[in-house]
Motif scaffolding. Structure first.
Motif, PDB file in Angstrom:
ATOM      1  N   PRO A 263      38.929  35.289 -31.844  1.00 21.12           N
ATOM      2  CA  PRO A 263      38.080  34.460 -32.688  1.00 21.12           C
ATOM      3  C   PRO A 263      36.688  35.066 -32.854  1.00 21.12           C
ATOM      4  O   PRO A 263      36.158  35.712 -31.948  1.00 21.12           O
ATOM      5  N   ARG A 264      36.084  34.815 -34.000  1.00 20.16           N
ATOM      6  CA  ARG A 264      34.734  35.302 -34.292  1.00 20.16           C
ATOM      7  C   ARG A 264      33.740  34.828 -33.234  1.00 20.16           C
ATOM      8  O   ARG A 264      32.787  35.551 -32.888  1.00 20.16           O
ATOM      9  N   ALA A 265      33.947  33.656 -32.682  1.00 20.47           N
ATOM     10  CA  ALA A 265      33.006  33.089 -31.705  1.00 20.47           C
ATOM     11  C   ALA A 265      32.899  33.938 -30.443  1.00 20.47           C
ATOM     12  O   ALA A 265      31.919  33.838 -29.702  1.00 20.47           O
ATOM     13  N   GLU A 266      33.885  34.793 -30.179  1.00 17.48           N
ATOM     14  CA  GLU A 266      33.878  35.612 -28.966  1.00 17.48           C
ATOM     15  C   GLU A 266      33.211  36.977 -29.172  1.00 17.48           C
ATOM     16  O   GLU A 266      33.076  37.747 -28.214  1.00 17.48           O
ATOM     17  N   PHE A 267      32.781  37.262 -30.397  1.00 20.92           N
ATOM     18  CA  PHE A 267      32.336  38.619 -30.697  1.00 20.92           C
ATOM     19  C   PHE A 267      31.082  39.026 -29.927  1.00 20.92           C
ATOM     20  O   PHE A 267      31.044  40.102 -29.306  1.00 20.92           O
ATOM     21  N   ALA A 268      30.040  38.216 -29.962  1.00 20.40           N
ATOM     22  CA  ALA A 268      28.766  38.617 -29.338  1.00 20.40           C
ATOM     23  C   ALA A 268      28.954  38.879 -27.853  1.00 20.40           C
ATOM     24  O   ALA A 268      28.467  39.888 -27.315  1.00 20.40           O
ATOM     25  N   GLU A 269      29.674  38.003 -27.163  1.00 14.41           N
ATOM     26  CA  GLU A 269      29.891  38.192 -25.729  1.00 14.41           C
ATOM     27  C   GLU A 269      30.723  39.438 -25.461  1.00 14.41           C
ATOM     28  O   GLU A 269      30.429  40.211 -24.540  1.00 14.41           O
ATOM     29  N   SER A 270      31.754  39.657 -26.280  1.00 13.06           N
ATOM     30  CA  SER A 270      32.590  40.848 -26.086  1.00 13.06           C
ATOM     31  C   SER A 270      31.816  42.135 -26.350  1.00 13.06           C
ATOM     32  O   SER A 270      31.963  43.116 -25.612  1.00 13.06           O
ATOM     33  N   LEU A 271      30.987  42.141 -27.381  1.00 16.72           N
ATOM     34  CA  LEU A 271      30.185  43.328 -27.668  1.00 16.72           C
ATOM     35  C   LEU A 271      29.256  43.636 -26.503  1.00 16.72           C
ATOM     36  O   LEU A 271      29.134  44.793 -26.081  1.00 16.72           O
ATOM     37  N   GLY A 272      28.624  42.603 -25.953  1.00 16.71           N
ATOM     38  CA  GLY A 272      27.740  42.815 -24.810  1.00 16.71           C
ATOM     39  C   GLY A 272      28.469  43.345 -23.593  1.00 16.71           C
ATOM     40  O   GLY A 272      27.937  44.151 -22.829  1.00 16.71           O
ATOM     41  N   ALA A 273      29.723  42.912 -23.409  1.00 14.46           N
ATOM     42  CA  ALA A 273      30.483  43.341 -22.237  1.00 14.46           C
ATOM     43  C   ALA A 273      31.080  44.733 -22.402  1.00 14.46           C
ATOM     44  O   ALA A 273      31.276  45.459 -21.407  1.00 14.46           O
ATOM     45  N   GLU A 274      31.362  45.137 -23.648  1.00 14.52           N
ATOM     46  CA  GLU A 274      32.102  46.372 -23.876  1.00 14.52           C
ATOM     47  C   GLU A 274      31.237  47.537 -24.374  1.00 14.52           C
ATOM     48  O   GLU A 274      31.704  48.675 -24.430  1.00 14.52           O
ATOM     49  N   ALA A 275      29.993  47.275 -24.738  1.00 14.03           N
ATOM     50  CA  ALA A 275      29.151  48.335 -25.292  1.00 14.03           C
ATOM     51  C   ALA A 275      28.847  49.392 -24.230  1.00 14.03           C
ATOM     52  O   ALA A 275      28.267  49.091 -23.187  1.00 14.03           O
ATOM     53  N   ARG A 276      29.232  50.609 -24.533  1.00 12.04           N
ATOM     54  CA  ARG A 276      28.987  51.743 -23.638  1.00 12.04           C
ATOM     55  C   ARG A 276      28.620  52.960 -24.484  1.00 12.04           C
ATOM     56  O   ARG A 276      29.164  53.167 -25.562  1.00 12.04           O
ATOM     57  N   GLY A 277      27.715  53.767 -23.997  1.00 12.50           N
ATOM     58  CA  GLY A 277      27.375  55.005 -24.701  1.00 12.50           C
ATOM     59  C   GLY A 277      26.596  54.748 -25.970  1.00 12.50           C
ATOM     60  O   GLY A 277      25.694  53.910 -26.017  1.00 12.50           O
ATOM     61  N   ARG A 278      26.961  55.453 -27.022  1.00 10.45           N
ATOM     62  CA  ARG A 278      26.253  55.366 -28.300  1.00 10.45           C
ATOM     63  C   ARG A 278      27.088  54.546 -29.280  1.00 10.45           C
ATOM     64  O   ARG A 278      28.225  54.917 -29.603  1.00 10.45           O
ATOM     65  N   ILE A 279      26.536  53.431 -29.744  1.00 12.11           N
ATOM     66  CA  ILE A 279      27.247  52.499 -30.617  1.00 12.11           C
ATOM     67  C   ILE A 279      26.636  52.563 -32.009  1.00 12.11           C
ATOM     68  O   ILE A 279      25.435  52.330 -32.174  1.00 12.11           O
ATOM     69  N   ARG A 280      27.435  52.880 -33.015  1.00 11.07           N
ATOM     70  CA  ARG A 280      26.936  52.926 -34.389  1.00 11.07           C
ATOM     71  C   ARG A 280      26.921  51.507 -34.968  1.00 11.07           C
ATOM     72  O   ARG A 280      27.930  50.799 -34.978  1.00 11.07           O
ATOM     73  N   LEU A 281      25.744  51.118 -35.467  1.00  8.23           N
ATOM     74  CA  LEU A 281      25.557  49.875 -36.194  1.00  8.23           C
ATOM     75  C   LEU A 281      25.218  50.224 -37.636  1.00  8.23           C
ATOM     76  O   LEU A 281      24.373  51.086 -37.887  1.00  8.23           O
ATOM     77  N   ASP A 282      25.853  49.569 -38.566  1.00  6.30           N
ATOM     78  CA  ASP A 282      25.634  49.862 -39.977  1.00  6.30           C
ATOM     79  C   ASP A 282      24.227  49.439 -40.392  1.00  6.30           C
ATOM     80  O   ASP A 282      23.849  48.268 -40.260  1.00  6.30           O
ATOM     81  N   ALA A 283      23.457  50.384 -40.905  1.00  3.41           N
ATOM     82  CA  ALA A 283      22.083  50.085 -41.295  1.00  3.41           C
ATOM     83  C   ALA A 283      22.017  49.063 -42.419  1.00  3.41           C
ATOM     84  O   ALA A 283      21.054  48.302 -42.521  1.00  3.41           O
TER      85      ALA A 283
END
Length: 605
Positions: A263-283
């Motif tokens: 679900p979309r509601a889980e995205f922010a928490e999952s991103l915070g838990a899984e972000a490692r190294g260099r993460i590309r964010l679309d400008a």
């Protein structure tokens, strides 16, 4: 049974500016803020947004696709670009919101002067990019004020009866239309990440998500998108976070080998838990909130272009074939409509809404229509001078003798996206109308006939459309062309033909070709075809060259063409184009429309 239409004509503004601005100011006081920035945006910086994200329209009454409102304790302003300088004052209570053209004053420049020292300006970090926040920060600092992100939007707190999130069905886009397996696309994307030294990509643009995973959705009108995000690691399994849980069985089966779905509601928490190294964010579409989440996880937020955007812009053979089929179908519908319009306008009782509904009916009769690709612009007389005019029941106007009628419309078919504008005369046009129309037509032909070397940008081509107008001291205040998707957005980047079009055009890109001229309170003229960039080898040439194939199939109004302003090459192109219409559309038209087309496309030369 009456079929469901894709457009409504209610007036959304109702002049609610004073009471809604007051409600927002009350919410700001509760939050300890002295002002708030309200962009026309959702969490993905989309052009078309779900009803729950129409915060700017709710607050101000303005329904354009781009704009920003700023509400301070003692004043408020709405900032719009050149497309909306006529529309915005008609929709907005100008006693509450000053309408400010961005060309004259940017929101940041206005803030630097209007903010009081010590004031606190709030913003929703999900509705601004990091670059946008940096601009606001500089403006606040210049004024001696401060900028503060909010966890909960005060607009949402003030908005009674705010709509619920969308929950449209999410379907698989078949291979015969997509032309490439999703697994192969993901491989290409991962290769681009590896080349750039990126460990994972956050896909924040729903258009890119749809293209990469071969999905189409129904979460918003006019564009077949499933709203949500994806986290694509350079190595490992992708994860999709969708707003709607309604995946078809075919979509679930197609995604099963590629990605997990949450679900979309889980995205922010999952991103915070899984972000490692260099993460590309679309400008372009990545929210400032994403940068904060990634940095908070100890990873590096690499803000830059999403590589999918450039890949998606270059259409493959299946997408091009589908687009051509869609344009043939659309050409039949528009030609039937133009024939009908000639007779209906002559009766003297045709309204703008009736024209919109008739064109939609002609398109629906052709089959495969999924939606209109944007709300139809149906402008008679002075309404045609409003570049992005949207007819309502309050503004509906009869198409009158001696006036021009502008109709800009498009369709979403299962195999392609269309966008076409035609301007037609009702009765006898004036010499000025014919002069202005022909100058617009000359610019339109200059683009369509252009041949240029590989590496040429849209900015280099843009002037070709303006020169005939410039010669008469005229111009238009919008770009000449935007990119177009394949059963995706009718406005697609990064390609565009405009003064700001810095991206080189490549074979396989689809763009619009739509110069115009607008005489305030009198009439508007715009002529638009979609064009496909294609290789154009020149015998004896020394460099690889490109040109345009015209995809759109519908006649121009001969009554508005002043042939004495055209050269022999322009007349030959128009005659050949009209002959092509008779050849490819004629056999599929009824006898009456075919006879009308024969008359409407008689040779000029």
């Amino acid at each position: 049974m009456t079929r469901r239409r894709f457009q409504t004509f209610d007036d959304p503004s109702h002049r609610k500016g004073p009471e809604r601005a007051a409600a927002l100011r009350a919410a700001l006081r509760e939050a300890g803020l002295d002002g708030f920035v309200v962009p026309r945006a959702d969490e993905h910086q989309s052009e078309y947004v779900p009803a729950q994200a129409e915060r700017l329209a709710w607050l101000t009454g303005f329904t354009g696709s781009a704009g920003t409102a700023i509400v301070l304790t003692d004043r408020a302003a709405l900032f719009v670009d050149g497309r909306y300088t006529l529309q915005a004052p008609d929709q907005v209570d100008t006693g509450t919101f000053a309408v400010v053209p961005i060309a004259a004053t940017t929101p940041e420049a206005w803030l630097a002067e209007a903010l009081q020292p010590g004031a606190v300006l709030g913003y929703d970090p999900w509705l601004h990019t990091p670059d946008g926040v940096a601009r606001l920060e500089r403006a606040a600092t210049k004024a001696g004020a401060s900028l503060r992100p909010v966890a909960a939007s005060p607009v949402d707190a003030a908005w009674a009866g705010r709509p619920k999130p969308p929950a449209g069905a999410v379907a698989a886009h078949p291979l015969d239309l997509s032309g490439e397996e999703a697994a192969h696309k993901l491989g290409r994307i991962r290769a681009a990440l590896a080349e750039a030294g990126i460990d994972a990509l956050v896909i924040s643009d729903p258009h890119n998500l749809a293209w990469a995973f071969n999905l189409r959705g129904a979460d918003i009108g006019h564009t077949p998108l499933a709203l949500g995000y994806a986290l694509l690691p350079r190595e490992g399994r992708a994860r999709l976070f969708l707003t709607s849980p309604a995946l078809t069985p075919e979509a679930r089966a197609a995604l099963a080998p590629l990605a997990d779905v949450a679900p979309r509601a889980e995205f922010a928490e999952s991103l915070g838990a899984e972000a490692r190294g260099r993460i590309r964010l679309d400008a372009a579409t990545g929210a400032a909130a994403l940068k904060e989440i990634v940095a908070g996880a100890g990873a590096v937020a690499d803000v830059g272009p999403d590589p999918i955007t450039a890949m998606k812009a270059v259409k493959n053979a299946a997408e091009i074939a589908g687009t051509r089929a869609a344009h043939h179908r659309d050409g039949l519908a528009v030609t039937r409509f133009l024939a009908w319009l000639d007779a209906a306008a002559a009766r003297g009782d045709l309204g703008e809404i009736a024209a919109v509904e008739a064109l939609e009916d002609f398109r629906a009769e052709g089959g495969l229509l999924r939606d209109v690709s944007f709300p139809t612009i149906s402008g008679s007389g002075p309404n045609g001078a409003i570049v992005h005019y949207r007819v309502t029941r309050a503004t509906d106007r009869i198409v009158r003798e001696g006036e021009l009628f502008l109709i800009d419309s498009g369709a979403q078919y299962a195999d392609g996206t269309t966008d076409i504008t035609r301007t037609v005369a009702v009765g006898a046009p004036s010499p000025e109308m014919r002069d202005r129309f022909t100058r617009v037509l000359k610019g339109h032909l200059a683009i369509g006939r252009a041949v240029f070397p590989e590496g040429t940008t849209g900015a280099q081509i843009d002037a070709l459309a303006r020169v005939p107008l410039w010669q008469a001291g005229l111009d238009f205040d919008h770009g000449t062309g935007h990119g177009v998707g394949a059963f995706l957005s009718v406005h697609e980047g990064p390609q565009r033909i405009a003064k700001t079009g810095t991206v080189a055009l490549k074979a396989g890109m689809i763009l619009s070709n739509e110069p115009g001229y607008y005489k305030a309170n009198a009439y508007g003229i715009r002529i638009e075809n979609l064009i496909l960039v294609e290789p154009r080898p020149i015998p004896g040439g020394e460099r690889p060259m490109l040109g345009f194939e015209t995809l759109t199939l519908a006649p121009y109004d001969r009554r508005l063409i002043a042939t004495d302003l055209l050269d022999a090459g322009e007349i030959a192109w128009l005659d050949a184009y009209h002959a092509h219409l008779r050849e490819v559309l004629g056999p599929d038209l009824d006898a009456g429309t075919r006879a009308w087309l024969e008359r409407a496309t008689r040779p000029l030369g």
